[in-house]
Motif scaffolding. Structure first.
Motif, PDB file in Angstrom:
ATOM      1  N   UNK A  52       0.821  -1.212   0.000  1.00  0.00           N
ATOM      2  CA  UNK A  52       0.000   0.000   0.000  1.00  0.00           C
ATOM      3  C   UNK A  52       0.858   1.266   0.000  1.00  0.00           C
ATOM      4  N   UNK A  53       1.899   1.291   0.822  1.00  0.00           N
ATOM      5  CA  UNK A  53       2.749   2.491   0.879  1.00  0.00           C
ATOM      6  C   UNK A  53       3.533   2.661  -0.428  1.00  0.00           C
ATOM      7  N   UNK A  54       3.974   1.559  -1.016  1.00  0.00           N
ATOM      8  CA  UNK A  54       4.660   1.658  -2.309  1.00  0.00           C
ATOM      9  C   UNK A  54       3.699   2.100  -3.409  1.00  0.00           C
ATOM     10  N   UNK A  55       2.445   1.631  -3.369  1.00  0.00           N
ATOM     11  CA  UNK A  55       1.451   2.023  -4.371  1.00  0.00           C
ATOM     12  C   UNK A  55       1.170   3.521  -4.316  1.00  0.00           C
ATOM     13  N   UNK A  56       1.374   4.124  -3.162  1.00  0.00           N
ATOM     14  CA  UNK A  56       1.154   5.566  -3.029  1.00  0.00           C
ATOM     15  C   UNK A  56       2.302   6.375  -3.640  1.00  0.00           C
ATOM     16  N   UNK A  57       3.409   5.686  -3.961  1.00  0.00           N
ATOM     17  CA  UNK A  57       4.563   6.375  -4.537  1.00  0.00           C
ATOM     18  C   UNK A  57       5.556   6.878  -3.508  1.00  0.00           C
ATOM     19  N   UNK A  58       5.278   6.648  -2.238  1.00  0.00           N
ATOM     20  CA  UNK A  58       6.175   7.098  -1.175  1.00  0.00           C
ATOM     21  C   UNK A  58       7.419   6.223  -1.149  1.00  0.00           C
ATOM     22  N   UNK A  59       8.583   6.835  -1.179  1.00  0.00           N
ATOM     23  CA  UNK A  59       9.850   6.102  -1.116  1.00  0.00           C
ATOM     24  C   UNK A  59      10.401   6.230   0.298  1.00  0.00           C
ATOM     25  N   UNK A  60      10.749   5.096   0.899  1.00  0.00           N
ATOM     26  CA  UNK A  60      11.136   5.086   2.310  1.00  0.00           C
ATOM     27  C   UNK A  60      12.404   4.264   2.527  1.00  0.00           C
ATOM     28  N   UNK A  61      13.056   4.554   3.652  1.00  0.00           N
ATOM     29  CA  UNK A  61      14.206   3.758   4.067  1.00  0.00           C
ATOM     30  C   UNK A  61      13.856   2.854   5.242  1.00  0.00           C
ATOM     31  N   UNK A  62      12.926   3.297   6.087  1.00  0.00           N
ATOM     32  CA  UNK A  62      12.467   2.541   7.244  1.00  0.00           C
ATOM     33  C   UNK A  62      10.939   2.604   7.247  1.00  0.00           C
ATOM     34  N   UNK A  63      10.295   1.492   7.596  1.00  0.00           N
ATOM     35  CA  UNK A  63       8.839   1.419   7.550  1.00  0.00           C
ATOM     36  C   UNK A  63       8.321   0.650   8.761  1.00  0.00           C
ATOM     37  N   UNK A  64       7.205   1.098   9.309  1.00  0.00           N
ATOM     38  CA  UNK A  64       6.510   0.380  10.376  1.00  0.00           C
ATOM     39  C   UNK A  64       5.025   0.662  10.282  1.00  0.00           C
ATOM     40  N   UNK A 105      12.868   5.408  17.028  1.00  0.00           N
ATOM     41  CA  UNK A 105      13.547   6.676  16.787  1.00  0.00           C
ATOM     42  C   UNK A 105      13.879   7.005  15.344  1.00  0.00           C
ATOM     43  N   UNK A 106      13.835   6.031  14.448  1.00  0.00           N
ATOM     44  CA  UNK A 106      14.201   6.290  13.050  1.00  0.00           C
ATOM     45  C   UNK A 106      13.053   6.853  12.222  1.00  0.00           C
ATOM     46  N   UNK A 107      11.814   6.710  12.701  1.00  0.00           N
ATOM     47  CA  UNK A 107      10.674   7.208  11.933  1.00  0.00           C
ATOM     48  C   UNK A 107      10.618   8.734  11.968  1.00  0.00           C
ATOM     49  N   UNK A 108      10.357   9.343  10.833  1.00  0.00           N
ATOM     50  CA  UNK A 108      10.289  10.803  10.724  1.00  0.00           C
ATOM     51  C   UNK A 108       8.927  11.306  10.257  1.00  0.00           C
ATOM     52  N   UNK A 109       8.135  10.428   9.659  1.00  0.00           N
ATOM     53  CA  UNK A 109       6.825  10.825   9.124  1.00  0.00           C
ATOM     54  C   UNK A 109       5.809   9.735   9.443  1.00  0.00           C
ATOM     55  N   UNK A 110       4.536  10.130   9.451  1.00  0.00           N
ATOM     56  CA  UNK A 110       3.500   9.139   9.668  1.00  0.00           C
ATOM     57  C   UNK A 110       2.256   9.491   8.873  1.00  0.00           C
ATOM     58  N   UNK A 111       1.487   8.467   8.619  1.00  0.00           N
ATOM     59  CA  UNK A 111       0.186   8.624   7.999  1.00  0.00           C
ATOM     60  C   UNK A 111      -0.792   7.822   8.833  1.00  0.00           C
ATOM     61  N   UNK A 112      -2.004   8.322   8.989  1.00  0.00           N
ATOM     62  CA  UNK A 112      -3.001   7.624   9.794  1.00  0.00           C
ATOM     63  C   UNK A 112      -4.349   7.676   9.095  1.00  0.00           C
ATOM     64  N   UNK A 113      -5.132   6.628   9.269  1.00  0.00           N
ATOM     65  CA  UNK A 113      -6.455   6.583   8.663  1.00  0.00           C
ATOM     66  C   UNK A 113      -7.394   5.730   9.501  1.00  0.00           C
TER      67      UNK A 113
END
Length: 102
Positions: A25-37, A70-78
Protein backbone atom coordinates in the motif's frame (compact mmCIF):
# COMPACT_ATOMS: atom_id res chain seq x y z
CA UNK A 1 -5.84 4.67 3.79
CA UNK A 2 -4.98 2.07 1.15
CA UNK A 3 -3.98 -0.54 3.75
CA UNK A 4 -7.20 0.01 5.69
CA UNK A 5 -9.23 -0.35 2.51
CA UNK A 6 -7.40 -3.60 1.67
CA UNK A 7 -7.99 -4.95 5.18
CA UNK A 8 -11.71 -4.10 4.89
CA UNK A 9 -12.04 -5.55 1.38
CA UNK A 10 -10.21 -8.79 2.26
CA UNK A 11 -12.10 -9.01 5.58
CA UNK A 12 -8.88 -9.93 7.36
CA UNK A 13 -7.12 -7.91 10.07
CA UNK A 14 -3.58 -8.46 8.89
CA UNK A 15 -0.52 -6.50 7.87
CA UNK A 16 -0.63 -8.64 4.72
CA UNK A 17 -4.34 -8.77 3.78
CA UNK A 18 -5.17 -10.91 0.73
CA UNK A 19 -1.55 -12.14 0.90
CA UNK A 20 -0.18 -8.83 -0.42
CA UNK A 21 3.28 -7.63 0.52
CA UNK A 22 3.57 -5.76 3.82
CA UNK A 23 4.61 -2.53 2.09
CA UNK A 24 2.35 -2.82 -1.00
CA UNK A 25 0.00 0.00 0.00
CA UNK A 26 2.75 2.49 0.88
CA UNK A 27 4.66 1.66 -2.31
CA UNK A 28 1.45 2.02 -4.37
CA UNK A 29 1.15 5.57 -3.03
CA UNK A 30 4.56 6.38 -4.54
CA UNK A 31 6.18 7.10 -1.18
CA UNK A 32 9.85 6.10 -1.12
CA UNK A 33 11.14 5.09 2.31
CA UNK A 34 14.21 3.76 4.07
CA UNK A 35 12.47 2.54 7.24
CA UNK A 36 8.84 1.42 7.55
CA UNK A 37 6.51 0.38 10.38
CA UNK A 38 2.78 -0.03 10.82
CA UNK A 39 0.18 -0.47 13.55
CA UNK A 40 -3.35 -1.80 12.99
CA UNK A 41 -6.38 -1.77 15.27
CA UNK A 42 -9.89 -3.04 14.67
CA UNK A 43 -13.08 -2.59 16.65
CA UNK A 44 -16.84 -2.90 16.31
CA UNK A 45 -17.36 0.21 18.41
CA UNK A 46 -17.79 3.22 16.09
CA UNK A 47 -17.25 5.74 18.89
CA UNK A 48 -13.68 4.53 19.52
CA UNK A 49 -11.43 7.59 19.55
CA UNK A 50 -7.94 7.98 18.13
CA UNK A 51 -6.77 8.63 21.70
CA UNK A 52 -8.08 5.27 22.92
CA UNK A 53 -6.49 3.46 19.94
CA UNK A 54 -3.08 4.99 20.70
CA UNK A 55 -3.53 4.14 24.39
CA UNK A 56 -4.16 0.49 23.42
CA UNK A 57 -1.06 0.46 21.21
CA UNK A 58 1.01 1.90 24.06
CA UNK A 59 -0.09 -1.00 26.30
CA UNK A 60 1.21 -3.51 23.76
CA UNK A 61 4.99 -4.01 23.81
CA UNK A 62 5.23 -4.61 20.05
CA UNK A 63 2.97 -1.71 19.06
CA UNK A 64 4.62 0.60 21.60
CA UNK A 65 8.03 -0.20 20.10
CA UNK A 66 6.73 0.82 16.68
CA UNK A 67 5.23 4.07 18.02
CA UNK A 68 8.47 5.05 19.75
CA UNK A 69 10.99 3.89 17.12
CA UNK A 70 13.55 6.68 16.79
CA UNK A 71 14.20 6.29 13.05
CA UNK A 72 10.67 7.21 11.93
CA UNK A 73 10.29 10.80 10.72
CA UNK A 74 6.83 10.83 9.12
CA UNK A 75 3.50 9.14 9.67
CA UNK A 76 0.19 8.62 8.00
CA UNK A 77 -3.00 7.62 9.79
CA UNK A 78 -6.46 6.58 8.66
CA UNK A 79 -9.75 5.32 10.05
CA UNK A 80 -11.60 3.10 7.58
CA UNK A 81 -15.06 1.56 7.81
CA UNK A 82 -14.99 -2.22 7.43
CA UNK A 83 -18.60 -3.39 7.06
CA UNK A 84 -17.97 -7.13 7.62
CA UNK A 85 -14.50 -7.36 9.15
CA UNK A 86 -15.20 -8.73 12.62
CA UNK A 87 -17.51 -11.74 12.82
CA UNK A 88 -19.59 -10.34 9.97
CA UNK A 89 -20.34 -7.23 12.07
CA UNK A 90 -19.62 -3.67 11.04
CA UNK A 91 -16.15 -2.68 12.12
CA UNK A 92 -13.61 0.09 12.01
CA UNK A 93 -9.95 -0.33 11.09
CA UNK A 94 -7.34 2.15 12.30
CA UNK A 95 -4.02 2.16 10.43
CA UNK A 96 -0.93 4.16 11.26
CA UNK A 97 2.10 3.95 8.98
CA UNK A 98 5.49 5.21 10.15
CA UNK A 99 8.48 5.79 7.89
CA UNK A 100 11.58 7.76 7.08
CA UNK A 101 11.75 9.10 3.53
CA UNK A 102 14.44 8.09 1.10
Amino acid sequence: MLKGEHVAACQRLSHTPCQEDLTAAVRASGYRFTVFGENLFATTRPATSARSVVAAWLRSETHRRTLLHGAFRELGAARVDAPRLLEDRPGIVWVTTFAAPR
